[in-house]
Every structure is written in structure tokens, then in C-alpha cells.
Design a protein around this motif. Structure first.
Motif, short mmCIF file in Angstrom:
data_model
loop_
_atom_site.label_atom_id
_atom_site.label_comp_id
_atom_site.label_asym_id
_atom_site.label_seq_id
_atom_site.Cartn_x
_atom_site.Cartn_y
_atom_site.Cartn_z
N LEU A 35 0.83 -1.21 0.00
CA LEU A 35 0.00 0.00 0.00
C LEU A 35 0.86 1.26 0.00
N PHE A 36 1.85 1.32 0.88
CA PHE A 36 2.70 2.51 0.94
C PHE A 36 3.53 2.66 -0.32
N LYS A 37 3.94 1.56 -0.92
CA LYS A 37 4.69 1.65 -2.18
C LYS A 37 3.82 2.32 -3.24
N ILE A 38 2.55 1.97 -3.26
CA ILE A 38 1.63 2.56 -4.23
C ILE A 38 1.33 4.02 -3.86
N ILE A 39 1.15 4.30 -2.57
CA ILE A 39 0.94 5.69 -2.13
C ILE A 39 2.11 6.55 -2.57
N ASN A 40 3.31 6.00 -2.50
CA ASN A 40 4.51 6.75 -2.87
C ASN A 40 4.58 7.08 -4.35
N THR A 41 3.71 6.46 -5.17
CA THR A 41 3.70 6.77 -6.61
C THR A 41 2.79 7.96 -6.92
N LEU A 42 2.01 8.40 -5.95
CA LEU A 42 1.13 9.56 -6.17
C LEU A 42 1.96 10.81 -6.36
N THR A 43 1.37 11.83 -6.96
CA THR A 43 2.06 13.12 -7.05
C THR A 43 2.26 13.65 -5.63
N GLU A 44 3.20 14.56 -5.45
CA GLU A 44 3.48 15.09 -4.11
C GLU A 44 2.22 15.66 -3.45
N ASN A 45 1.46 16.46 -4.20
CA ASN A 45 0.27 17.08 -3.61
C ASN A 45 -0.80 16.05 -3.29
N GLN A 46 -1.00 15.06 -4.17
CA GLN A 46 -1.98 14.02 -3.88
C GLN A 46 -1.57 13.22 -2.65
N LYS A 47 -0.31 12.86 -2.59
CA LYS A 47 0.20 12.09 -1.45
C LYS A 47 0.03 12.87 -0.16
N THR A 48 0.40 14.13 -0.18
CA THR A 48 0.28 14.96 1.02
C THR A 48 -1.16 15.07 1.47
N ALA A 49 -2.06 15.40 0.55
CA ALA A 49 -3.47 15.54 0.91
C ALA A 49 -4.04 14.22 1.42
N PHE A 50 -3.69 13.12 0.76
CA PHE A 50 -4.19 11.81 1.16
C PHE A 50 -3.68 11.42 2.55
N LEU A 51 -2.38 11.57 2.79
CA LEU A 51 -1.82 11.21 4.10
C LEU A 51 -2.40 12.06 5.22
N LEU A 52 -2.52 13.35 4.97
CA LEU A 52 -3.07 14.23 6.00
C LEU A 52 -4.54 13.89 6.28
N SER A 53 -5.25 13.51 5.25
CA SER A 53 -6.67 13.18 5.40
C SER A 53 -6.88 11.82 6.05
N LYS A 54 -6.25 10.81 5.50
CA LYS A 54 -6.55 9.43 5.92
C LYS A 54 -5.73 8.95 7.10
N LEU A 55 -4.48 9.36 7.20
CA LEU A 55 -3.65 8.88 8.30
C LEU A 55 -3.64 9.85 9.49
N ASP A 56 -3.56 11.15 9.19
CA ASP A 56 -3.57 12.13 10.28
C ASP A 56 -4.98 12.56 10.64
N ARG A 57 -5.95 12.19 9.80
CA ARG A 57 -7.36 12.46 10.03
C ARG A 57 -7.67 13.95 10.20
N LEU A 58 -7.02 14.76 9.37
CA LEU A 58 -7.28 16.19 9.40
C LEU A 58 -8.47 16.49 8.49
N SER A 59 -9.15 17.57 8.80
CA SER A 59 -10.28 18.00 7.97
C SER A 59 -9.75 18.67 6.71
N ASN A 60 -10.60 18.77 5.70
CA ASN A 60 -10.19 19.42 4.45
C ASN A 60 -9.79 20.88 4.68
N PRO A 61 -10.51 21.65 5.54
CA PRO A 61 -10.05 23.02 5.80
C PRO A 61 -8.66 23.06 6.45
N GLU A 62 -8.36 22.11 7.35
CA GLU A 62 -7.03 22.07 7.97
C GLU A 62 -5.97 21.74 6.92
N ILE A 63 -6.27 20.79 6.06
CA ILE A 63 -5.33 20.41 5.00
C ILE A 63 -5.12 21.59 4.05
N ALA A 64 -6.20 22.28 3.71
CA ALA A 64 -6.10 23.45 2.82
C ALA A 64 -5.17 24.51 3.43
#
Length: 181
Positions: free
Chosen positions: A116-145
Motif C-alpha cells: 500500500l505505501f509503495k503505491i501511495i509513494n507513486t502519487l504526485t506530491e500534492n496528492q500524497k500529502t493531501a491523502f496522508l493528512l486526510s486518511k492517516l492524520d485524520r485532518l479535515s479538508n479546511p485544515e489540509i487546505a
């Protein structure tokens, strides 16, 4: 309050957050520890210039993410140099240079998590950052923004595209895996 007191307070409050973000990006304990140290050295030296418009948490997230991305770029360029510079005799050394180490994942799930992480690492930097902050850190979209300095709709789009890309790549990976059995 003194700068030293502020720094100590920030370190106590955010060192676990920084370590976890680094671990999510790098999937290696030693690298995450190194990034955590580097981030807090930067925080210490930049504290008096801190822009009060952002929260300390947002500021520290940004520093951490930028350090992680820079670290990954540096490590990847070093790997390419070793291969193309003939310092590595074996391509497998390059392909297996980073081991998956995440203490929050049970041993029997390590292989699936590594995929899973190997595939996550293939995402673009912005997609990876938004995804990790959302799904792993459980931040809201306004916090991520705020952390990424993007609009909320841009964050939503990044997360949507990241999930779609992950679904597609995981489906390919596991279809190939099932065919091998």
C-alpha cells in the motif's frame, strides 16, 4: 515568554505529530527520527520569525512535509547516482533500498502495508500529502487546505484523484498477485 520556553513547549506538544508525519512519508524509523530532529532544529532557528497568521501546528506541519519531500528527493537522487555511477553492482540494492518499518502496523500486515505505501509513494506530491493528512492524520479538508496553502476544493480534488489512482493501482497489483498464485 522566552524563545527557549516557547520552543520546549512546541517540542512537547508537536514532536509526536512530526515523527508520525515523517514516518508516514518515509516508512522508516531512523529516517523519521532524523527528520524530526531536523524539523525542530529549523523550528528553533525560525521561531522568532514565525508568522502569527498561521497556527504553530500548521507551520510545523508545513516544515515537516517540506523536509520529508526534500529528503525523499535527495535520497532518490542518491540512489540514481549510485546505480548510474556504477557504485551499486545490483539493481536489487536500489529497488530494495528502503525497508518498510512502521511500528503501528501488526507484523502479519507488514507485507500488505508495504504494498500500500509503495503505491501511495507513486502519487504526485500534492496528492500524497493531501491523502496522508486526510486518511492517516485524520485532518479535515479546511485544515489540509491551510497546511498546503490551497483552496478547500483543491484539497477535495486532490484527495478524490489520489483515491481513484490508488484504487486503480491496487486493483492492478492484486489482480497480478492473484494470477501468480
Amino acid at each position: 515568554m522566552t524563545q527557549q520556553y516557547n520552543f520546549e513547549k512546541l517540542y512537547r506538544e508537536y514532536h509526536v505529530l512530526v515523527f508520525n508525519v515523517a514516518l508516514n512519508y518515509l516508512q522508516n524509523l531512523e529516517d523519521a527520527e532524523e527528520i524530526t530532529q531536523d524539523v525542530f532544529v529549523k523550528v528553533y532557528h525560525s521561531l522568532e520569525n514565525f508568522n502569527q497568521k498561521a497556527s504553530h501546528k500548521t507551520w510545523i506541519y508545513r516544515i515537516t512535509i517540506n523536509h520529508c519531500l526534500d529528503y525523499i528527493k535527495k535520497k532518490n537522487s542518491q540512489k540514481r547516482f549510485f546505480i548510474f555511477g556504477q557504485k551499486s553492482q545490483n539493481e536489487q540494492e536500489y529497488l530494495n533500498a528502503t525497508n518498510f518499518e512502521h511500528p503501528g502496523i501488526l507484523m502479519e500486515n507488514q507485507e500488505d502495508a508495504a504494498i500500500l505505501f509503495k503505491i501511495i509513494n507513486t502519487l504526485t506530491e500534492n496528492q500524497k500529502t493531501a491523502f496522508l493528512l486526510s486518511k492517516l492524520d485524520r485532518l479535515s479538508n479546511p485544515e489540509i487546505a491551510e497546511i498546503m496553502q490551497l483552496s478547500i476544493s483543491s484539497v477535495e480534488s486532490l484527495i478524490f484523484r489520489a483515491k481513484a489512482a490508488l484504487q486503480e493501482k491496487l486493483a492492478e497489483k492484486f489482480t497480478t498477485y492473484r494470477k501468480k498464485k
